[in-house]
Design an enzyme around this catalytic site. Sequence first.
Site, PDB file in Angstrom:
ATOM      1  CB  SER A 176       5.410  -8.394  -3.480  1.00  0.00           C
ATOM      2  OG  SER A 176       4.442  -7.435  -3.127  1.00  0.00           O
ATOM      3  CG  LEU A 189      22.638 -10.145  -5.251  1.00  0.00           C
ATOM      4  CD1 LEU A 189      21.155 -10.490  -5.352  1.00  0.00           C
ATOM      5  CD2 LEU A 189      23.446 -11.394  -4.901  1.00  0.00           C
ATOM      6  CB  THR A 209       3.097  -5.442  -5.316  1.00  0.00           C
ATOM      7  OG1 THR A 209       2.850  -4.218  -5.972  1.00  0.00           O
ATOM      8  CG2 THR A 209       4.379  -6.025  -5.822  1.00  0.00           C
ATOM      9  CE1 TYR A 238       9.430  -4.434  -4.549  1.00  0.00           C
ATOM     10  CE2 TYR A 238       7.069  -4.072  -4.326  1.00  0.00           C
ATOM     11  CZ  TYR A 238       8.209  -4.747  -3.954  1.00  0.00           C
ATOM     12  OH  TYR A 238       8.126  -5.725  -3.003  1.00  0.00           O
ATOM     13  CE  LYS A 256      10.153  -8.140  -4.812  1.00  0.00           C
ATOM     14  NZ  LYS A 256      11.316  -8.839  -4.262  1.00  0.00           N
TER      15      LYS A 256
HETATM   16  N1  UFG Z   1      -1.717   4.163   4.787  1.00  0.00           N
HETATM   17  C1  UFG Z   1      -2.166   5.361   5.314  1.00  0.00           C
HETATM   18  N2  UFG Z   1      -1.241   6.251   5.781  1.00  0.00           N
HETATM   19  C2  UFG Z   1       0.100   6.007   5.737  1.00  0.00           C
HETATM   20  C3  UFG Z   1       0.552   4.774   5.192  1.00  0.00           C
HETATM   21  C4  UFG Z   1      -0.390   3.870   4.713  1.00  0.00           C
HETATM   22  O1  UFG Z   1      -3.368   5.626   5.360  1.00  0.00           O
HETATM   23  O2  UFG Z   1       0.899   6.861   6.162  1.00  0.00           O
HETATM   24  C5  UFG Z   1      -2.706   3.180   4.308  1.00  0.00           C
HETATM   25  C6  UFG Z   1      -2.643   2.885   2.823  1.00  0.00           C
HETATM   26  O3  UFG Z   1      -3.398   3.806   2.093  1.00  0.00           O
HETATM   27  C7  UFG Z   1      -3.177   1.450   2.774  1.00  0.00           C
HETATM   28  C8  UFG Z   1      -2.698   0.837   4.089  1.00  0.00           C
HETATM   29  O4  UFG Z   1      -2.439   1.947   4.948  1.00  0.00           O
HETATM   30  O5  UFG Z   1      -4.571   1.459   2.767  1.00  0.00           O
HETATM   31  C9  UFG Z   1      -1.444   0.010   3.953  1.00  0.00           C
HETATM   32  O6  UFG Z   1      -0.439   0.787   3.306  1.00  0.00           O
HETATM   33  P1  UFG Z   1       1.092   0.337   3.255  1.00  0.00           P
HETATM   34  O7  UFG Z   1       1.859   1.428   2.582  1.00  0.00           O
HETATM   35  O8  UFG Z   1       1.552  -0.090   4.605  1.00  0.00           O
HETATM   36  O9  UFG Z   1       1.064  -0.989   2.373  1.00  0.00           O
HETATM   37  P2  UFG Z   1       0.577  -1.204   0.852  1.00  0.00           P
HETATM   38  O10 UFG Z   1      -0.524  -2.211   0.910  1.00  0.00           O
HETATM   39  O11 UFG Z   1       0.313   0.058   0.166  1.00  0.00           O
HETATM   40  O12 UFG Z   1       1.886  -1.823   0.176  1.00  0.00           O
HETATM   41  C10 UFG Z   1       2.556  -2.910   0.758  1.00  0.00           C
HETATM   42  C11 UFG Z   1       4.044  -2.783   0.461  1.00  0.00           C
HETATM   43  C12 UFG Z   1       4.328  -2.961  -0.986  1.00  0.00           C
HETATM   44  C13 UFG Z   1       3.750  -4.246  -1.448  1.00  0.00           C
HETATM   45  C14 UFG Z   1       2.284  -4.329  -1.121  1.00  0.00           C
HETATM   46  C15 UFG Z   1       1.808  -5.729  -1.442  1.00  0.00           C
HETATM   47  O13 UFG Z   1       4.505  -1.504   0.859  1.00  0.00           O
HETATM   48  O14 UFG Z   1       5.717  -3.015  -1.182  1.00  0.00           O
HETATM   49  O15 UFG Z   1       2.066  -4.111   0.257  1.00  0.00           O
HETATM   50  O16 UFG Z   1       0.468  -5.836  -1.349  1.00  0.00           O
HETATM   51  F1  UFG Z   1       3.910  -4.340  -2.766  1.00  0.00           F
END
Ligand code: UFG
Length: 354
Positions: free
Chosen positions: A124, A59, A126, A148, A152
């Site tokens: 998001s 883009l 986020t 990030y 957004k």
């Molecule tokens: N978690 C673990 N172990 C891991 C991965 C995640 O315990 O290996 C936990 C995290 O601490 C959290 C939950 O699982 O409590 C969800 O974690 P994710 O990384 O799957 O998702 P997040 O909520 O941290 O983030 C996601 C996206 C972001 C976005 C956000 C929006 O990755 O890009 O949701 O709310 F911005």
Amino acid sequence: MTILVTGGAGYIGSHTCVELLQHGYDIIVVDNFSNSRPESLHRVKQITGRTFQTYYINLLDKKSVEKVFLDHQIDAVIHFAGLKAVGESVAVPLQYYQNNVKGSLILFEVMEQFSVKKLIFSSSATVYGNPKTVPITEDVELRATNPYGRTKQMIEEILLDTAHADSSWSIALLRYFNPIGAHESGLIGEDPEGPPNNLLPYISQIAIGRREQLRIFGNNYPTADGTGVRDYIHVVDLAMGHLKALEHMQKNHGIEAYNLGTGKGYSVLEVVDAFERVSGNQIPYTFVKRRPGDISSCFADPAKAKKQLAWQAMRGIEEMCADAWRWQRNNPTGYRIISEKTPMQKPTSVFLMH
Ligand code: UFG
């Protein structure tokens, strides 16, 4: 109607392409395959039995973006393309601002040039940062806490100003909560590069034998079982939210933000339990300290999307886990068909794929 889908080869993009094609829309895909593979688009064609053109472009290359608009009569744009890893964005913020913010600006300029003023932007949850209260409604102050998230938020603000300056724009800002799951065919799904940052792909890769053990980040949050709570939403429900937003913008101008979530939060341990039940695999885990930047609890109030878009999530946590597992089981190395070490066949110049 012809919809331009930027980032159409990615996880949410590919699922949305399937729904668009199956609901009678024509699509044009633009992708630079920086974090996705052309194979996902072949699978989209396989699922739908329909074909479409794909442009391999960045883009940031305005001339190439203009060419797409010169080649096609585009009615609306769904803009998924962007970098999306929170940790990486902290390490290389300029790449995130350049790619996400500047790339979006160029896209919006070209849209204006060609009088294409219907846009769905992939935002998001986020942007809410660390919410003061849950469930989160769309009208709370935006306070993203990492580069990030700020890209957004900035893009949302650019679009707010644009829609206020010119009332002929129709813009939907879709704030996704935690998309998981995969298409029921098991042909497309989430395919992260390297060790997954997100919970579900990590769990699936343990179940398929690619990873040993889940590290659960924190067991002392103020939640029922001490682990973090999130609003997980099936990626096909999320894809359907885009179709509902498209329908809505046929009749409405202006700009609106919508939460796309289920409204229900699940803890990490509840997700592990649901996955174990539907897959029949045990997921070994250990508790480690909290991940920097993580919040305790985050889930949506999805009432606005229900009322205005007539959309609501239909699929529960077990279906999400079952579909994620089917995708992983059928594609142990994701879209890397031969082996994980096989480099992706990337095109070498701007080109058009059929
Ligand atoms: N978690 C673990 N172990 C891991 C991965 C995640 O315990 O290996 C936990 C995290 O601490 C959290 C939950 O699982 O409590 C969800 O974690 P994710 O990384 O799957 O998702 P997040 O909520 O941290 O983030 C996601 C996206 C972001 C976005 C956000 C929006 O990755 O890009 O949701 O709310 F911005």
